[in-house]
Motif scaffolding. Structure first.
Motif, PDB file in Angstrom:
ATOM      1  N   ILE A  66      51.974 137.874  11.216  1.00 19.77           N
ATOM      2  CA  ILE A  66      51.752 137.823   9.767  1.00 19.77           C
ATOM      3  C   ILE A  66      51.631 136.366   9.345  1.00 19.77           C
ATOM      4  N   ASP A  67      50.667 136.086   8.476  1.00 21.69           N
ATOM      5  CA  ASP A  67      50.460 134.719   7.982  1.00 21.69           C
ATOM      6  C   ASP A  67      50.443 134.734   6.464  1.00 21.69           C
ATOM      7  N   SER A  68      51.357 133.980   5.860  1.00 20.40           N
ATOM      8  CA  SER A  68      51.389 133.838   4.405  1.00 20.40           C
ATOM      9  C   SER A  68      50.626 132.579   4.018  1.00 20.40           C
ATOM     10  N   CYS A  69      49.724 132.689   3.090  1.00 20.22           N
ATOM     11  CA  CYS A  69      48.958 131.530   2.654  1.00 20.22           C
ATOM     12  C   CYS A  69      48.598 131.680   1.183  1.00 20.22           C
ATOM     13  N   LEU A  70      47.918 130.682   0.650  1.00 18.06           N
ATOM     14  CA  LEU A  70      47.574 130.661  -0.769  1.00 18.06           C
ATOM     15  C   LEU A  70      46.078 130.857  -0.958  1.00 18.06           C
ATOM     16  N   ILE A  71      45.725 131.570  -2.011  1.00 16.63           N
ATOM     17  CA  ILE A  71      44.317 131.760  -2.357  1.00 16.63           C
ATOM     18  C   ILE A  71      43.725 130.419  -2.793  1.00 16.63           C
TER      19      ILE A  71
ATOM     20  N   CYS B  99      45.792 130.368   9.468  1.00 15.31           N
ATOM     21  CA  CYS B  99      45.791 130.009  10.894  1.00 15.31           C
ATOM     22  C   CYS B  99      45.241 131.149  11.745  1.00 15.31           C
ATOM     23  N   PHE B 100      44.770 132.228  11.120  1.00 17.61           N
ATOM     24  CA  PHE B 100      44.187 133.366  11.836  1.00 17.61           C
ATOM     25  C   PHE B 100      42.716 133.074  12.120  1.00 17.61           C
ATOM     26  N   HIS B 101      42.389 132.895  13.410  1.00 21.97           N
ATOM     27  CA  HIS B 101      41.017 132.588  13.779  1.00 21.97           C
ATOM     28  C   HIS B 101      40.440 133.706  14.643  1.00 21.97           C
ATOM     29  N   HIS B 102      40.207 133.447  15.931  1.00 19.58           N
ATOM     30  CA  HIS B 102      39.524 134.390  16.804  1.00 19.58           C
ATOM     31  C   HIS B 102      40.332 135.678  16.978  1.00 19.58           C
ATOM     32  N   ALA B 103      39.582 136.803  17.046  1.00 19.04           N
ATOM     33  CA  ALA B 103      40.130 138.150  17.284  1.00 19.04           C
ATOM     34  C   ALA B 103      40.999 138.661  16.135  1.00 19.04           C
TER      35      ALA B 103
END
Length: 665
Positions: free
Chosen positions: A472-477, A534-538
């Motif tokens: 799970i990745d928390s980030c800002l719009i 930080c979610f990239h490939h796959a």
């Protein structure tokens, strides 16, 4: 030899000279200025013209009151000896002031009372004894012109299931409408709360203001500027709680300290707080004598002081890039924190997230949408789909419980590609719906937890980045107006890489500024959700949750380049809006005659279904999708269409929107 200046002495002499000159200049100005009381009078006269109004006690004779300075209606009435006598007799009761058949609050700004207006004064039984209120609203309205205020009217009886809205039942018995004032630029909820005559419990309900003339609804978050002299009734939308953006939000905090206490707390003239005056008169006895030759000395000290500050600034080391990143990340982490309750809900919903595998190898992420159907990105499976045969050419499976590397169970095979689109550059046109071999899946259908794209705030992405376990990745719009800033930041950081190459001649990937320019152009007005993750490939196909645990989008891509160390970096990531995808998915299911899957969709009831159906109808009309119309007509001609939900669905698209009749009179 150049002597080093004594900093303490410089600063002391510098401020002494400045203070001495400013005090003497103040004395010159004071000699021609008016006394403080005259200054206040001129200020009041500028904001408030002298006017008079009439008042009567019940049906007794009329009395005239003149108002010569800003304040409240109750303050102006207290200047009348007759009113003062009535008020003394009715201590402990609630004051009611009628204007044009509508009740105004005692703290109603007198500047809104027109010359010649007639007020009727009454007292009714109070719920509790009157309290002394500090005049926060008085202080504020003193500085307002009538053009900066608006007033609107509210019926004392609410709509269905909301009959009682007044705090004091005695008011409802004698009046049918109340008049509420507001400051331009503030929200409806603030004005209603400041008025104080409404029950505080109604603000825990999901209600709106319905215009009695036009039936147009106004939400509590709306600005009051266009409500002037309109009449409304409070009506209950449904039995749910108010929208999160209203209930317990910063709107309540914007009320001034005593404004929310209401009109039952009458104003006491002896306890009003006066605003401090900035222009205090300085007497000659308080002045310091001017230092001889102070002008030349001040100029010299200024010059030395500037040189000293400049030298000090040159010695302060600049923060390294890593220190800056840490400083920014710390601030972002504070904004991205989540309540434990929210995280527990997300953990439950994460059961619906799965890894999409092709021949056993991870290729993307997906999630259970409804029934036995998984949604992922179209580009995840486009290379293994044979369009001529309408089938997948390789084995596709999903893994719902891949949360640790030693887990091997929970793999389900995909038996059919129901429909898909693969145009990643077009919003909501990069998706694929996969049907699983098993009908019952022990995971929540995320269609029931769908929602619209938020404009700002925090989001959470759950998926399988880099083909690994579920994360799970928390980030800002990144809002629309902030996208260019994010791209420019990466462009500046890339200049550091180019400088390193020129200085060290070490191998490094060279990324030109044209790459960042093309990224900026690609996302400038794109109707997608953007953020930094930080979610990239796959991780393509991961569900994106908003702050209220609603799935609002599907994580789909980013703009990748490599950093100085060779690590992949993404300028910005984006996700396609889920409900727009659903609308396109429905059209494809009908055109491709996937009626079994369509029935599964219709069996999954969710809040936004009617809005999505309207969106489908608009899309069909706008793009003139004849294939969809023909498919609907052909299916309706089939005799004995047994499924009621499917029958109702098809008939919806045969209905023509009836024009709204115009009232010509």
């Amino acid at each position: 030899m150049k002597m080093k200046p004594n900093v303490s002495l410089i600063m002391h002499l510098f401020f002494c000279c400045v203070f001495s000159r400013e005090k003497n200049m103040g004395n010159q100005n004071d000699e021609t200025s008016h006394p403080a009381t005259q200054h206040n009078a001129l200020k009041d006269q500028e904001l408030h013209s002298i006017h008079s109004f009439l008042w009567r006690w019940n049906n007794e004779g009329i009395t005239k009151v003149t108002c010569d300075k800003p304040g409240t209606v109750e303050e102006s009435l207290k200047k009348s000896a007759q009113f003062h006598k009535k008020a003394e007799k009715n201590k402990g009761r609630e004051l009611v002031i009628m204007r044009g058949g509508k009740a105004i609050s005692p703290h109603f700004p007198c500047i809104l009372i027109q010359t010649g207006d007639e007020l009727t004064v009454k007292y009714v039984k109070a719920l509790e004894g009157p309290k002394i209120q500090v005049g926060a609203y008085v202080s504020r309205c003193r500085n307002k012109r009538s053009s900066e205020l608006v007033m609107f009217h509210v019926l004392t009886k609410g709509g269905k299931n909301m009959a009682r809205i007044m705090k004091n039942p005695a008011l409802k018995a004698i009046i049918h409408e109340i008049t509420i004032y507001a400051y331009k630029g503030e929200r409806v909820k603030q004005a209603l709360k400041r008025d104080g005559r409404l029950l505080s419990t109604i603000f825990k309900k999901n209600f709106v203001l319905s215009n009695k003339s036009t039936a147009v609804k106004t939400e509590l978050s709306s600005i009051v500027d266009e409500l002037n002299d309109e009449t409304f009734q409070l009506i209950l939308l449904d039995k749910s709680s108010p929208p999160p953006s209203l209930h317990g939000s910063l709107e309540d905090a914007n009320l001034e300290p005593n404004e929310s206490q209401g009109q039952s707390e009458s104003v006491n003239d002896n306890t009003l707080k006066q605003e401090p005056e900035c222009n205090q008169i300085t007497t000659p006895g308080n002045l310091l004598p001017e230092i001889p030759n102070s002008r030349a000395m001040q100029a010299q000290l200024c010059s030395q002081f500037k040189e000293y500050v400049k030298d000090k600034k040159a010695k302060v080391p600049k923060l390294s890039r890593i220190q800056n990143l840490l400083r920014v990340d710390f601030g972002q982490n504070a904004q991205m924190s989540r309540e434990v309750k929210t995280m527990k809900t997300l953990m439950d919903l994460s059961e619906a997230v799965c890894q999409v595998r092709i021949n056993g190898r991870p290729h993307g992420t997906g999630f259970l949408l409804f029934g036995s159907c998984v949604l992922t990105n179209g580009h995840v499976i486009k290379d293994i789909y044979n369009e001529t045969r309408d089938q997948l050419t390789q084995r596709v499976s999903v893994h719902f419980s891949y949360e640790s590397v030693d887990q091997s169970d929970g793999v389900l095979d995909v038996v059919e590609l129901v429909c898909f689109e693969c145009r990643p550059d077009v919003p909501a046109c990069d998706w694929a719906l996969l049907k699983l071999a098993i009908n019952k899946i022990h995971a929540p259908a995320l269609l029931k937890h769908s929602g619209f794209l938020p404009e700002e705030g925090g989001i959470c992405i759950i998926g399988h980045p880099d083909g690994g376990v579920k994360k799970i990745d928390s980030c800002l719009i990144v809002p629309l107006q902030g996208r260019s800033k994010v791209v420019n930041t990466h462009c500046r950081e890339n200049q550091v890489i180019n400088r390193h190459y020129r200085e060290n001649r070490a191998p490094v990937q060279f990324v030109t500024s044209s790459f960042f320019h093309s990224v900026k152009e690609a996302i400038r007005q794109k109707a997608v959700l953007t953020y930094e993750s930080c979610f990239h490939h796959a991780s393509s196909g991961s569900p994106v949750f908003d702050e209220h645990c609603n799935v609002v989008a599907m994580h789909s891509g980013g703009y990748i380049y490599r950093s100085l160390s060779g690590e992949p970096q993404s300028v910005i990531e984006f996700a396609h809006p889920l409900l727009t995808i659903i609308a396109r998915l429905i059209i494809h299911m009908v055109v491709r005659k996937k009626y079994d899957v369509l029935k599964e969709y219709l069996a999954c009831s969710y809040y936004w279904h009617e809005i999505v159906m309207d969106g489908v109808k608009n899309l069909v009309e706008k793009q003139n999708l004849t294939d969809f119309r023909n498919a609907v007509n052909n299916l309706l001609t089939v005799a004995n269409l047994e499924d009621a939900s499917l029958n109702e669905f098809l008939k919806f698209f045969r209905q023509k929107d009836e024009p709204i009749p115009m009232d010509i009179s």
